[in-house]
Structure formats: C-alpha cells, structure tokens
Design a protein around this motif. Sequence first.
Motif, PDB file in Angstrom:
ATOM      1  N   LEU A  88       7.565  -9.344  11.212  1.00 14.72           N
ATOM      2  CA  LEU A  88       9.000  -9.521  10.967  1.00 14.72           C
ATOM      3  C   LEU A  88       9.439  -8.803   9.695  1.00 14.72           C
ATOM      4  O   LEU A  88      10.490  -8.151   9.661  1.00 14.72           O
ATOM      5  CB  LEU A  88       9.323 -11.006  10.876  1.00 14.72           C
ATOM      6  CG  LEU A  88       9.261 -11.802  12.179  1.00 14.72           C
ATOM      7  CD1 LEU A  88       9.534 -13.277  11.923  1.00 14.72           C
ATOM      8  CD2 LEU A  88      10.250 -11.246  13.200  1.00 14.72           C
ATOM      9  N   LEU A  89       8.646  -8.928   8.639  1.00 22.67           N
ATOM     10  CA  LEU A  89       8.974  -8.226   7.395  1.00 22.67           C
ATOM     11  C   LEU A  89       8.900  -6.717   7.581  1.00 22.67           C
ATOM     12  O   LEU A  89       9.720  -5.970   7.022  1.00 22.67           O
ATOM     13  CB  LEU A  89       8.035  -8.674   6.279  1.00 22.67           C
ATOM     14  CG  LEU A  89       8.166 -10.132   5.831  1.00 22.67           C
ATOM     15  CD1 LEU A  89       7.121 -10.461   4.784  1.00 22.67           C
ATOM     16  CD2 LEU A  89       9.565 -10.404   5.289  1.00 22.67           C
ATOM     17  N   LEU A  90       7.918  -6.259   8.352  1.00 21.65           N
ATOM     18  CA  LEU A  90       7.825  -4.834   8.640  1.00 21.65           C
ATOM     19  C   LEU A  90       9.040  -4.358   9.435  1.00 21.65           C
ATOM     20  O   LEU A  90       9.598  -3.283   9.150  1.00 21.65           O
ATOM     21  CB  LEU A  90       6.540  -4.546   9.409  1.00 21.65           C
ATOM     22  CG  LEU A  90       6.331  -3.103   9.876  1.00 21.65           C
ATOM     23  CD1 LEU A  90       6.228  -2.168   8.683  1.00 21.65           C
ATOM     24  CD2 LEU A  90       5.085  -2.997  10.756  1.00 21.65           C
ATOM     25  N   ALA A  91       9.464  -5.131  10.426  1.00 19.67           N
ATOM     26  CA  ALA A  91      10.641  -4.766  11.208  1.00 19.67           C
ATOM     27  C   ALA A  91      11.893  -4.725  10.343  1.00 19.67           C
ATOM     28  O   ALA A  91      12.750  -3.837  10.516  1.00 19.67           O
ATOM     29  CB  ALA A  91      10.821  -5.755  12.361  1.00 19.67           C
ATOM     30  N   VAL A 135      17.506  -3.339   0.185  1.00 13.72           N
ATOM     31  CA  VAL A 135      16.832  -4.151   1.202  1.00 13.72           C
ATOM     32  C   VAL A 135      15.411  -3.653   1.424  1.00 13.72           C
ATOM     33  O   VAL A 135      14.458  -4.449   1.548  1.00 13.72           O
ATOM     34  CB  VAL A 135      17.634  -4.128   2.517  1.00 13.72           C
ATOM     35  CG1 VAL A 135      16.800  -4.661   3.676  1.00 13.72           C
ATOM     36  CG2 VAL A 135      18.885  -4.973   2.380  1.00 13.72           C
ATOM     37  N   ASP A 136      15.234  -2.351   1.449  1.00 16.69           N
ATOM     38  CA  ASP A 136      13.890  -1.786   1.611  1.00 16.69           C
ATOM     39  C   ASP A 136      12.990  -2.152   0.447  1.00 16.69           C
ATOM     40  O   ASP A 136      11.816  -2.508   0.634  1.00 16.69           O
ATOM     41  CB  ASP A 136      14.000  -0.271   1.750  1.00 16.69           C
ATOM     42  CG  ASP A 136      12.646   0.394   1.934  1.00 16.69           C
ATOM     43  OD1 ASP A 136      11.866  -0.067   2.784  1.00 16.69           O
ATOM     44  OD2 ASP A 136      12.351   1.365   1.219  1.00 16.69           O
ATOM     45  N   ILE A 137      13.511  -2.098  -0.777  1.00 21.13           N
ATOM     46  CA  ILE A 137      12.709  -2.439  -1.961  1.00 21.13           C
ATOM     47  C   ILE A 137      12.333  -3.917  -1.956  1.00 21.13           C
ATOM     48  O   ILE A 137      11.171  -4.287  -2.210  1.00 21.13           O
ATOM     49  CB  ILE A 137      13.475  -2.077  -3.246  1.00 21.13           C
ATOM     50  CG1 ILE A 137      13.808  -0.583  -3.268  1.00 21.13           C
ATOM     51  CG2 ILE A 137      12.669  -2.461  -4.477  1.00 21.13           C
ATOM     52  CD1 ILE A 137      12.618   0.318  -3.290  1.00 21.13           C
ATOM     53  N   ALA A 142       8.577  -8.685  -0.605  1.00 21.16           N
ATOM     54  CA  ALA A 142       8.238  -9.802   0.285  1.00 21.16           C
ATOM     55  C   ALA A 142       6.922  -9.555   1.016  1.00 21.16           C
ATOM     56  O   ALA A 142       6.138 -10.488   1.246  1.00 21.16           O
ATOM     57  CB  ALA A 142       9.369 -10.033   1.278  1.00 21.16           C
ATOM     58  N   MET A 143       6.642  -8.302   1.362  1.00 18.41           N
ATOM     59  CA  MET A 143       5.376  -7.978   2.020  1.00 18.41           C
ATOM     60  C   MET A 143       4.196  -8.194   1.086  1.00 18.41           C
ATOM     61  O   MET A 143       3.111  -8.609   1.506  1.00 18.41           O
ATOM     62  CB  MET A 143       5.415  -6.533   2.520  1.00 18.41           C
ATOM     63  CG  MET A 143       6.389  -6.314   3.673  1.00 18.41           C
ATOM     64  SD  MET A 143       6.675  -4.568   4.079  1.00 18.41           S
ATOM     65  CE  MET A 143       5.056  -4.117   4.713  1.00 18.41           C
ATOM     66  N   VAL A 144       4.396  -7.936  -0.212  1.00 16.10           N
ATOM     67  CA  VAL A 144       3.332  -8.217  -1.193  1.00 16.10           C
ATOM     68  C   VAL A 144       3.053  -9.714  -1.261  1.00 16.10           C
ATOM     69  O   VAL A 144       1.891 -10.153  -1.268  1.00 16.10           O
ATOM     70  CB  VAL A 144       3.727  -7.678  -2.580  1.00 16.10           C
ATOM     71  CG1 VAL A 144       2.709  -8.080  -3.633  1.00 16.10           C
ATOM     72  CG2 VAL A 144       3.839  -6.171  -2.537  1.00 16.10           C
ATOM     73  N   LEU A 145       4.123 -10.521  -1.309  1.00 16.40           N
ATOM     74  CA  LEU A 145       3.933 -11.975  -1.365  1.00 16.40           C
ATOM     75  C   LEU A 145       3.254 -12.488  -0.100  1.00 16.40           C
ATOM     76  O   LEU A 145       2.374 -13.369  -0.171  1.00 16.40           O
ATOM     77  CB  LEU A 145       5.289 -12.656  -1.553  1.00 16.40           C
ATOM     78  CG  LEU A 145       6.016 -12.386  -2.876  1.00 16.40           C
ATOM     79  CD1 LEU A 145       7.380 -13.050  -2.874  1.00 16.40           C
ATOM     80  CD2 LEU A 145       5.192 -12.876  -4.057  1.00 16.40           C
ATOM     81  N   ASP A 146       3.642 -11.961   1.040  1.00 16.69           N
ATOM     82  CA  ASP A 146       3.030 -12.382   2.294  1.00 16.69           C
ATOM     83  C   ASP A 146       1.544 -12.026   2.334  1.00 16.69           C
ATOM     84  O   ASP A 146       0.708 -12.849   2.726  1.00 16.69           O
ATOM     85  CB  ASP A 146       3.762 -11.722   3.456  1.00 16.69           C
ATOM     86  CG  ASP A 146       3.115 -12.032   4.789  1.00 16.69           C
ATOM     87  OD1 ASP A 146       3.153 -13.200   5.216  1.00 16.69           O
ATOM     88  OD2 ASP A 146       2.558 -11.093   5.406  1.00 16.69           O
ATOM     89  N   THR A 147       1.197 -10.810   1.923  1.00 18.90           N
ATOM     90  CA  THR A 147      -0.211 -10.401   1.902  1.00 18.90           C
ATOM     91  C   THR A 147      -1.011 -11.229   0.913  1.00 18.90           C
ATOM     92  O   THR A 147      -2.159 -11.608   1.182  1.00 18.90           O
ATOM     93  CB  THR A 147      -0.321  -8.903   1.559  1.00 18.90           C
ATOM     94  OG1 THR A 147       0.488  -8.146   2.461  1.00 18.90           O
ATOM     95  CG2 THR A 147      -1.754  -8.427   1.662  1.00 18.90           C
ATOM     96  N   PHE A 237       3.866  -3.158  -7.718  1.00 16.81           N
ATOM     97  CA  PHE A 237       2.598  -2.542  -8.126  1.00 16.81           C
ATOM     98  C   PHE A 237       1.668  -3.566  -8.779  1.00 16.81           C
ATOM     99  O   PHE A 237       0.471  -3.608  -8.480  1.00 16.81           O
ATOM    100  CB  PHE A 237       2.880  -1.391  -9.090  1.00 16.81           C
ATOM    101  CG  PHE A 237       1.644  -0.841  -9.744  1.00 16.81           C
ATOM    102  CD1 PHE A 237       0.798   0.007  -9.039  1.00 16.81           C
ATOM    103  CD2 PHE A 237       1.325  -1.166 -11.050  1.00 16.81           C
ATOM    104  CE1 PHE A 237      -0.345   0.517  -9.629  1.00 16.81           C
ATOM    105  CE2 PHE A 237       0.184  -0.666 -11.660  1.00 16.81           C
ATOM    106  CZ  PHE A 237      -0.659   0.185 -10.939  1.00 16.81           C
ATOM    107  N   LEU A 238       2.217  -4.398  -9.660  1.00 14.80           N
ATOM    108  CA  LEU A 238       1.393  -5.417 -10.310  1.00 14.80           C
ATOM    109  C   LEU A 238       0.874  -6.433  -9.292  1.00 14.80           C
ATOM    110  O   LEU A 238      -0.247  -6.932  -9.433  1.00 14.80           O
ATOM    111  CB  LEU A 238       2.214  -6.125 -11.395  1.00 14.80           C
ATOM    112  CG  LEU A 238       2.596  -5.265 -12.605  1.00 14.80           C
ATOM    113  CD1 LEU A 238       3.458  -6.061 -13.571  1.00 14.80           C
ATOM    114  CD2 LEU A 238       1.351  -4.732 -13.313  1.00 14.80           C
ATOM    115  N   GLY A 239       1.670  -6.723  -8.263  1.00 13.25           N
ATOM    116  CA  GLY A 239       1.208  -7.649  -7.230  1.00 13.25           C
ATOM    117  C   GLY A 239       0.021  -7.095  -6.466  1.00 13.25           C
ATOM    118  O   GLY A 239      -0.968  -7.804  -6.227  1.00 13.25           O
ATOM    119  N   TYR A 240       0.083  -5.817  -6.092  1.00 12.11           N
ATOM    120  CA  TYR A 240      -1.045  -5.205  -5.385  1.00 12.11           C
ATOM    121  C   TYR A 240      -2.273  -5.085  -6.292  1.00 12.11           C
ATOM    122  O   TYR A 240      -3.413  -5.275  -5.856  1.00 12.11           O
ATOM    123  CB  TYR A 240      -0.655  -3.832  -4.857  1.00 12.11           C
ATOM    124  CG  TYR A 240       0.179  -3.883  -3.604  1.00 12.11           C
ATOM    125  CD1 TYR A 240      -0.250  -4.557  -2.472  1.00 12.11           C
ATOM    126  CD2 TYR A 240       1.421  -3.248  -3.549  1.00 12.11           C
ATOM    127  CE1 TYR A 240       0.513  -4.613  -1.327  1.00 12.11           C
ATOM    128  CE2 TYR A 240       2.189  -3.295  -2.406  1.00 12.11           C
ATOM    129  CZ  TYR A 240       1.733  -3.977  -1.298  1.00 12.11           C
ATOM    130  OH  TYR A 240       2.495  -4.024  -0.165  1.00 12.11           O
TER     131      TYR A 240
END
Length: 355
Positions: A88-91, A135-137, A142-147, A237-240
């Motif tokens: 969903l986040l990717l979409a 929105v893209d940023i 959100a994808m970092v938090l999900d991962t 970047f810090l999240g990854y």
Amino acid sequence: MSLLCLFGTWYNGSGFAEEHSVMLMNPNASQSKMELFTHEWLVFLPPRHMGALQVCPVLGFLAVSLVTPVILAQILGRLQLRQQTRYLLLANALLSDLLFVSLYFLSTCLNAAGVLMSDWTCAFLLFLLGVLHIVDILSAKAMVLDTSLAVLAPLRYLTLWPVSRTWYAIAAIWGMSVGFPLACVGVFIWQHSVGPCSLHICSLPLFLVLTVSHSLPLQVSMLLAVAGILVILVLVFLGYFALYMLTLQSGVWRGQRSTRARGTLLIHYLHLFLSFCPMLVLIIELLLYCRSRVLNLRANLWVSLVVCNVLLVLPKVLAPYLYGLRYRDLRVAHSLHCRHYSVGALRQQQRAHVY
C-alpha cells in the motif's frame, strides 16, 4: 509581454542597457533597441538546447507510463497484495510519482506550445506539483518506519501497524503535504498581485529564475520548504543506517540472505541520493539569490532547467523500476502483461497482413 517585463527588470540592472545605449548613439548602428533586446533574450534560451532539456520530461513520462499503471493495477486489484502495508505504501508513492511526472509533462507541453496561464491557474499547477513531491518524500519516510517495525519487532508488527492504520497513515501523508506548497503559493499570489509584472508562462525553471530571484518573501518561503524536505530526507537516511546497525549482529548480512538485503539497501540509498541532489542544488541556488544582487541569468536558467527537467524527474522515473519490479509478484505480473500486449500486437499485424 509579462515575460519581457520581468526580463527587462534584470536587463536594466545588468549593464547591457548602458552598453546598448552607447551603441545606439553611434550613427553607424543599424540595430534598434528592441532588436538588441531580443538578441540578448535568444542568447539565454537557445531553441536547440531548450528542446533537448524538454525531451527529458517526455521520456520520463513514457518510461513511467509503461510500468507504474500495471503495478498499481496489480496492487489495488489483488486482495492479497492490498492487505499488506508495504504494498500500500509503495502504491501511494508510485501514484504520486505518476501524477507528478504526468503533470510536469503536461506543463512542459503547454510551455512548448506557448500557452499562457493566469496567476491562479499557474499557482494551482505549482501547488499540485509541490503536494505530489512532498507526498513522495513522506511516503519514503513511512516505508522506512514500516521496514523498521517489520525487522525489529516481527511478532508485534501486525499489532503495531495493521492495514487499517496504513490507510489512515496514507491520508495523513496527503494532509500534511499541503502545508509548505500552500504557503509558497500564497506568497506567489501575493507577490504577483502587488508587482508590476505577471508570469503568464507557467514554467517552473522560469519561475525560479525570473520570479523567486527578485522576491525576498518567495526566497524565504521556498528556503523553508526545501530545508524541511532536506530534513525529512536526512531522517530517512538515518533510519536506514540505524536499521543496518541494529541488524548487523542478526545474521541478515551474512550468507545467502545478505545478497538480497544488500541489494535492497543499495536501492534505497540510490533512490535517496537521487532525491537529495536536486534539493541540495536548489537550496544552494536560493542562498545565492539571497546573498547576491548581481545574478548571471544564463547560468541560473540552465541550472534551474537541469534541476527541474532532469534531477527532479529522474528519481520518480526510476522508482517503479527500482522498487516495483523488485517484488517477484509484481515483476511476474508485468512480464505477463508485456507478453500479452506483444502477442496481441503480433496478431493484429497478422490480421492486417491477411486483409
């Protein structure tokens, strides 16, 4: 005429006006003031080079339209994929990228055709571009938090981040993306209402060079917006990096599983770098506007064209290929779609040959 008005403001303070007035006092001068003015303007916008830079958004739109609609149809059309947060986040991210590239492609076509716009229409177009970019940023954040939740707390992942909360997170992302673009567009409308000139050719590179460079309120508002985007990218970047350090002792980075993990991290860092570059160049350009009174219009125009037409579009064009085709389900679905399309085209050619 409004574009010439804005350029005339720069022209009168650049020294060219005095130089040409001396030339016109010469009795042997055969060129009029308007001819000299037009000659200087054409030097800054060579049609051949402008055409080469305007091709980039067109190619980007074609590249995105070949992949992204298929990926979005697979995610939203299959219940199994629609019930997973990562898809969903990717979409959401790919949808914002598709809309941004399509809107920028439309803007490029309108500018190439010489279509004029009112202040409110141009402001609305710039507002939509800003919202879609933010929105893209935020989707990347959100994808970092999900991962991170999926890797660090796998047993509590569904409790902490269920699918129902993902829809609220997506709605919050779109809601929070309105703030900075709305402020910048408000300053833009106010500036054009009190200024003597209006930029009826709604081009983002020309907007940066001919409007932002002469308006301190626009410079401040855009500096705040770009600085906020840079802060979000640094947090991503810090999240990854934190995720890599926390999983360093878990065995993910050793053995056969390390190949996919390293590839995934490399994809994230590459896309993050491509998203970081245009914002960094843009904030440097804005700082130069604030500190320098004498600006080189040609250099600033080419930098703005490269930033808007190449650097800003490139990460959005590569996103479906870097992220979408990385998943096996989406890659197989896209391959089947391409194969079905190729077979259909071949049959149509055979029927046309028979008739």
